[in-house]
Design a protein around this motif. Structure first.
Motif, mmCIF file in Angstrom:
data_model
loop_
_atom_site.group_PDB
_atom_site.id
_atom_site.type_symbol
_atom_site.label_atom_id
_atom_site.label_comp_id
_atom_site.label_asym_id
_atom_site.label_seq_id
_atom_site.Cartn_x
_atom_site.Cartn_y
_atom_site.Cartn_z
ATOM 1 N N ARG A 107 53.227 -17.469 0.574
ATOM 2 C CA ARG A 107 53.684 -16.538 0.506
ATOM 3 C C ARG A 107 53.304 -15.643 -0.477
ATOM 4 N NH1 ARG A 107 58.931 -19.494 -0.994
ATOM 5 N NH2 ARG A 107 60.536 -18.403 -0.125
ATOM 6 N N GLY A 108 52.929 -16.291 -1.809
ATOM 7 C CA GLY A 108 52.925 -15.364 -3.160
ATOM 8 C C GLY A 108 52.128 -14.430 -2.880
ATOM 9 N N LEU A 109 51.633 -14.306 -1.504
ATOM 10 C CA LEU A 109 50.224 -12.949 -1.478
ATOM 11 C C LEU A 109 51.583 -11.367 -1.516
ATOM 12 C CD1 LEU A 109 48.045 -13.719 2.029
ATOM 13 C CD2 LEU A 109 47.977 -13.445 -0.815
ATOM 14 N N ASN A 110 50.752 -10.798 -1.622
ATOM 15 C CA ASN A 110 51.567 -9.300 -2.154
ATOM 16 C C ASN A 110 51.888 -8.657 -0.003
ATOM 17 O OD1 ASN A 110 49.381 -7.884 -0.812
ATOM 18 N ND2 ASN A 110 48.636 -7.098 -2.737
ATOM 19 N N PRO A 111 53.087 -8.039 0.039
ATOM 20 C CA PRO A 111 53.852 -7.991 1.159
ATOM 21 C C PRO A 111 52.409 -7.111 2.800
ATOM 22 C CG PRO A 111 55.146 -6.657 0.082
ATOM 23 C CD PRO A 111 53.440 -7.167 -1.184
ATOM 24 N N LEU A 112 51.772 -6.187 1.837
ATOM 25 C CA LEU A 112 50.402 -5.958 2.742
ATOM 26 C C LEU A 112 49.178 -7.022 3.296
ATOM 27 C CD1 LEU A 112 49.131 -3.543 4.031
ATOM 28 C CD2 LEU A 112 47.640 -2.835 1.458
ATOM 29 N N ASN A 113 49.044 -8.188 2.606
ATOM 30 C CA ASN A 113 48.853 -9.504 2.832
ATOM 31 C C ASN A 113 48.920 -10.110 3.478
ATOM 32 O OD1 ASN A 113 46.376 -7.812 1.624
ATOM 33 N ND2 ASN A 113 46.365 -8.967 -0.469
ATOM 34 N N LYS A 114 50.638 -9.827 3.191
ATOM 35 C CA LYS A 114 50.994 -11.170 3.740
ATOM 36 C C LYS A 114 51.427 -10.947 5.044
ATOM 37 C CE LYS A 114 54.586 -12.452 1.087
ATOM 38 N NZ LYS A 114 55.886 -12.357 0.899
ATOM 39 N N THR A 115 51.632 -9.331 5.195
ATOM 40 C CA THR A 115 52.100 -8.814 6.967
ATOM 41 C C THR A 115 50.713 -9.267 7.330
ATOM 42 O OG1 THR A 115 53.375 -7.619 5.635
ATOM 43 C CG2 THR A 115 53.091 -7.011 7.574
ATOM 44 N N ILE A 116 49.469 -8.584 7.081
ATOM 45 C CA ILE A 116 48.140 -8.628 8.291
ATOM 46 C C ILE A 116 47.957 -10.401 8.208
ATOM 47 C CG2 ILE A 116 45.692 -8.268 7.662
ATOM 48 C CD1 ILE A 116 46.490 -6.421 6.058
ATOM 49 N N ILE A 117 47.285 -11.325 7.289
ATOM 50 C CA ILE A 117 47.510 -12.243 7.491
ATOM 51 C C ILE A 117 48.909 -13.106 8.314
ATOM 52 C CG2 ILE A 117 48.454 -13.462 4.984
ATOM 53 C CD1 ILE A 117 45.148 -14.664 7.409
ATOM 54 N N THR A 118 49.783 -13.237 7.902
ATOM 55 C CA THR A 118 50.627 -13.746 8.887
ATOM 56 C C THR A 118 50.700 -13.231 10.470
ATOM 57 O OG1 THR A 118 52.763 -12.309 8.157
ATOM 58 C CG2 THR A 118 52.267 -14.382 7.245
ATOM 59 N N MET A 119 50.365 -12.630 10.598
ATOM 60 C CA MET A 119 50.662 -11.306 11.831
ATOM 61 C C MET A 119 48.984 -12.248 13.026
ATOM 62 S SD MET A 119 52.408 -7.473 11.902
ATOM 63 C CE MET A 119 52.449 -7.718 13.465
ATOM 64 N N HIS A 120 48.584 -11.800 11.852
ATOM 65 C CA HIS A 120 47.602 -12.701 12.810
ATOM 66 C C HIS A 120 47.051 -14.026 12.781
ATOM 67 C CE1 HIS A 120 42.945 -13.522 13.018
ATOM 68 N NE2 HIS A 120 43.100 -15.049 12.625
ATOM 69 N N LEU A 121 48.120 -14.850 11.852
ATOM 70 C CA LEU A 121 47.957 -16.231 11.952
ATOM 71 C C LEU A 121 49.396 -16.202 13.552
ATOM 72 C CD1 LEU A 121 47.991 -18.054 8.827
ATOM 73 C CD2 LEU A 121 45.872 -17.748 10.145
ATOM 74 N N ASP A 122 49.784 -15.432 13.643
ATOM 75 C CA ASP A 122 51.188 -16.080 14.121
ATOM 76 C C ASP A 122 50.444 -16.091 16.021
ATOM 77 O OD1 ASP A 122 52.774 -17.210 12.272
ATOM 78 O OD2 ASP A 122 53.623 -15.293 12.333
ATOM 79 N N GLY A 123 49.409 -15.081 15.945
ATOM 80 C CA GLY A 123 49.005 -14.540 17.063
ATOM 81 C C GLY A 123 48.659 -13.120 17.370
ATOM 82 N N PHE A 124 48.960 -12.511 16.626
ATOM 83 C CA PHE A 124 48.788 -11.014 17.055
ATOM 84 C C PHE A 124 47.390 -10.612 17.479
ATOM 85 C CE2 PHE A 124 53.364 -11.255 15.988
ATOM 86 C CZ PHE A 124 53.659 -10.520 16.776
ATOM 87 N N THR A 125 46.991 -8.974 18.461
ATOM 88 C CA THR A 125 45.605 -9.068 17.837
ATOM 89 C C THR A 125 45.430 -8.026 16.807
ATOM 90 O OG1 THR A 125 46.229 -7.556 19.000
ATOM 91 C CG2 THR A 125 45.852 -8.486 20.394
ATOM 92 N N ASN A 126 44.540 -7.836 16.207
ATOM 93 C CA ASN A 126 44.090 -7.020 15.176
ATOM 94 C C ASN A 126 44.435 -5.371 15.918
ATOM 95 O OD1 ASN A 126 42.567 -9.029 13.797
ATOM 96 N ND2 ASN A 126 40.212 -7.856 14.393
ATOM 97 N N GLN A 127 44.742 -5.129 17.018
ATOM 98 C CA GLN A 127 44.802 -3.501 17.371
ATOM 99 C C GLN A 127 46.714 -3.733 16.961
ATOM 100 O OE1 GLN A 127 42.837 -1.081 18.277
ATOM 101 N NE2 GLN A 127 44.893 0.150 18.428
ATOM 102 N N GLU A 128 46.978 -4.504 17.517
ATOM 103 C CA GLU A 128 48.613 -4.514 17.650
ATOM 104 C C GLU A 128 48.943 -4.806 15.562
ATOM 105 O OE1 GLU A 128 50.257 -7.034 21.002
ATOM 106 O OE2 GLU A 128 49.577 -8.766 19.670
ATOM 107 N N ILE A 129 48.240 -5.630 14.679
ATOM 108 C CA ILE A 129 48.622 -5.435 13.481
ATOM 109 C C ILE A 129 48.262 -3.967 13.053
ATOM 110 C CG2 ILE A 129 48.117 -6.345 11.481
ATOM 111 C CD1 ILE A 129 46.787 -9.228 12.884
ATOM 112 N N ALA A 130 46.895 -3.482 13.482
ATOM 113 C CA ALA A 130 46.928 -2.114 12.968
ATOM 114 C C ALA A 130 47.905 -1.135 13.089
ATOM 115 C CB ALA A 130 44.872 -1.550 13.069
ATOM 116 N N GLU A 131 48.288 -1.549 14.424
ATOM 117 C CA GLU A 131 49.194 -0.494 14.829
ATOM 118 C C GLU A 131 50.600 -0.750 14.125
ATOM 119 O OE1 GLU A 131 49.287 -0.457 19.693
ATOM 120 O OE2 GLU A 131 47.418 0.355 19.865
ATOM 121 N N PHE A 132 51.120 -1.658 14.001
ATOM 122 C CA PHE A 132 52.014 -1.934 13.477
ATOM 123 C C PHE A 132 51.968 -1.603 11.657
ATOM 124 C CE2 PHE A 132 55.033 -4.627 10.293
ATOM 125 C CZ PHE A 132 55.794 -4.523 11.014
#
Lengths: 156, 205
Positions: A107-132
């Motif tokens: 929660r305390g991470l900056n929006p960029l890092n938070k988006t990357i790690i939460t999307m990853h932990l919530d099951g999105f693939t690297n390709q999906e996160i990168a496109e997002f």
């Protein structure tokens, strides 16, 4: 999709909206603002949901997109140190404590890092996160690795 | 314990604690700058349409060629700005619905759109308000002149009205610029910072 179907789906998936809002927004009024905006945008674009993915995944992306583009300010969440107290011997408590601390840390991470790690932990693939986000998948992989290493380092 | 498992555990806890009937409250005065700007566009678009209709009506109420000309200028400028604001509204709507677009792209477009719309509102007020009261003062004079059977236009009155309009234009422009800076400046600044951070990441790696 009819309006009543949509309301039903939103009702059963609203936890996703609240979960993301709690992660990104601290201010109560702003949370309410954004929740309404997410539901409004999802309702307006409900015909764009093509059932290629689950409604929950679609709503997750809509919610995150709306939060990141509408969010008022970069709120400063309290940074959490993930070190666990050595004196705590109860393993269940230790896990709960650990999990809560991990949540607060992310929660305390900056929006960029938070988006990357939460999307990853919530099951999105690297390709999906990168496109997002709008970066190359390889670049994202490196960044994700760094974030995970940081978390692990703090968890030890 | 693995991060993934810990996350799953805590996510379940947070999601479970957060189910129930959908509860959406009606918001009156949102402080979100994007929503505030959207409301402002909406208001200014309707105001523009009302101004055009008002000017058309007034054109038929007066006989002076000067008032006709001024009304024509007001109708054209109102029409132009109303059209541009309506385009901004559509662009904002498109942006908030374009979920296939990346966040970096969305933020880039949003900042551009934000600045463009704010500038449009400032220019519109700068041009419309002085022209509006220039027209108003001419109409008042015209009515009086007709009733007194005098020449329709006294140029000294128009001259002072034009001077007053020219003085007011920059005051209005910079006043509104200052107001927008207070309302949206911080949001734009923070969004630009976020964007720089995200763009740096896409360039650096």
């Amino acid at each position: 999709m009819t309006d009543s179907e949509f309301i039903g789906l939103i009702n059963s998936n609203q936890a996703t909206i609240n979960y993301l809002l709690n992660l990104y927004v601290q201010d109560k009024i702003e949370k309410e603002d954004l929740k309404q905006e997410i539901i409004y945008q999802a309702w307006k674009g409900k015909d764009k949901f093509l059932q290629k993915s689950s409604f929950n995944t679609w709503l997750y992306k809509v919610s995150l997109y709306t939060i990141l583009t509408f969010k008022r300010k970069n709120e400063k969440f309290i940074k959490v140190n993930l070190e666990i107290a050595d004196s705590n011997n109860n393993s269940e408590e230790l896990t709960n404590d650990n999990a809560e601390q991990l949540y607060q840390y992310i929660r305390g991470l900056n929006p960029l890092n938070k988006t990357i790690i939460t999307m990853h932990l919530d099951g999105f693939t690297n390709q999906e996160i990168a496109e997002f986000i709008g970066v190359k998948a390889n670049n994202l992989k490196v960044k994700l690795h760094r974030i995970k290493e940081n978390i692990k380092l703090n968890l030890k | 314990m693995e991060i993934e498992n810990l996350w799953l555990e805590i996510k379940c806890k947070h999601v479970k604690a957060d189910t129930g009937k959908l509860n959406v409250r009606k918001l009156r005065n949102s402080n979100n700058p994007v929503l505030k700007l959207r409301n402002s566009i909406e208001f200014n678009t309707w105001f523009g349409i009302a101004s055009i209709l008002g000017c058309i009506y007034l054109t038929f109420q007066f006989t002076s060629i000067y008032i006709y000309s001024l009304m024509l200028i007001l109708i054209i400028q109102s029409g132009y700005f109303t059209w541009r604001l309506y385009q901004s509204k559509l662009e904002f709507e498109k942006l908030s619905q374009n979920w296939n677009q990346s966040i970096i792209q969305a933020l880039q477009i949003q900042i551009k759109l934000f600045k463009k719309t704010i500038q449009l509102l400032e220019l519109r007020s700068m041009v419309f308000m002085p022209l509006g009261y220039l027209a108003g003062s001419m109409m008042i004079y015209d009515k009086n002149a007709i009733s007194q059977d005098n020449p329709v236009i006294n140029f000294s009155v128009i001259k002072s009205a034009i001077i007053l309009a020219l003085i007011t234009m920059p005051i209005l422009y910079f006043g509104l610029k200052w107001f927008h800076k207070i309302s949206f400046g911080k949001y734009i600044e923070e969004t630009e910072d976020t964007l720089i951070e995200w763009e740096d990441f896409s360039d650096d790696n």
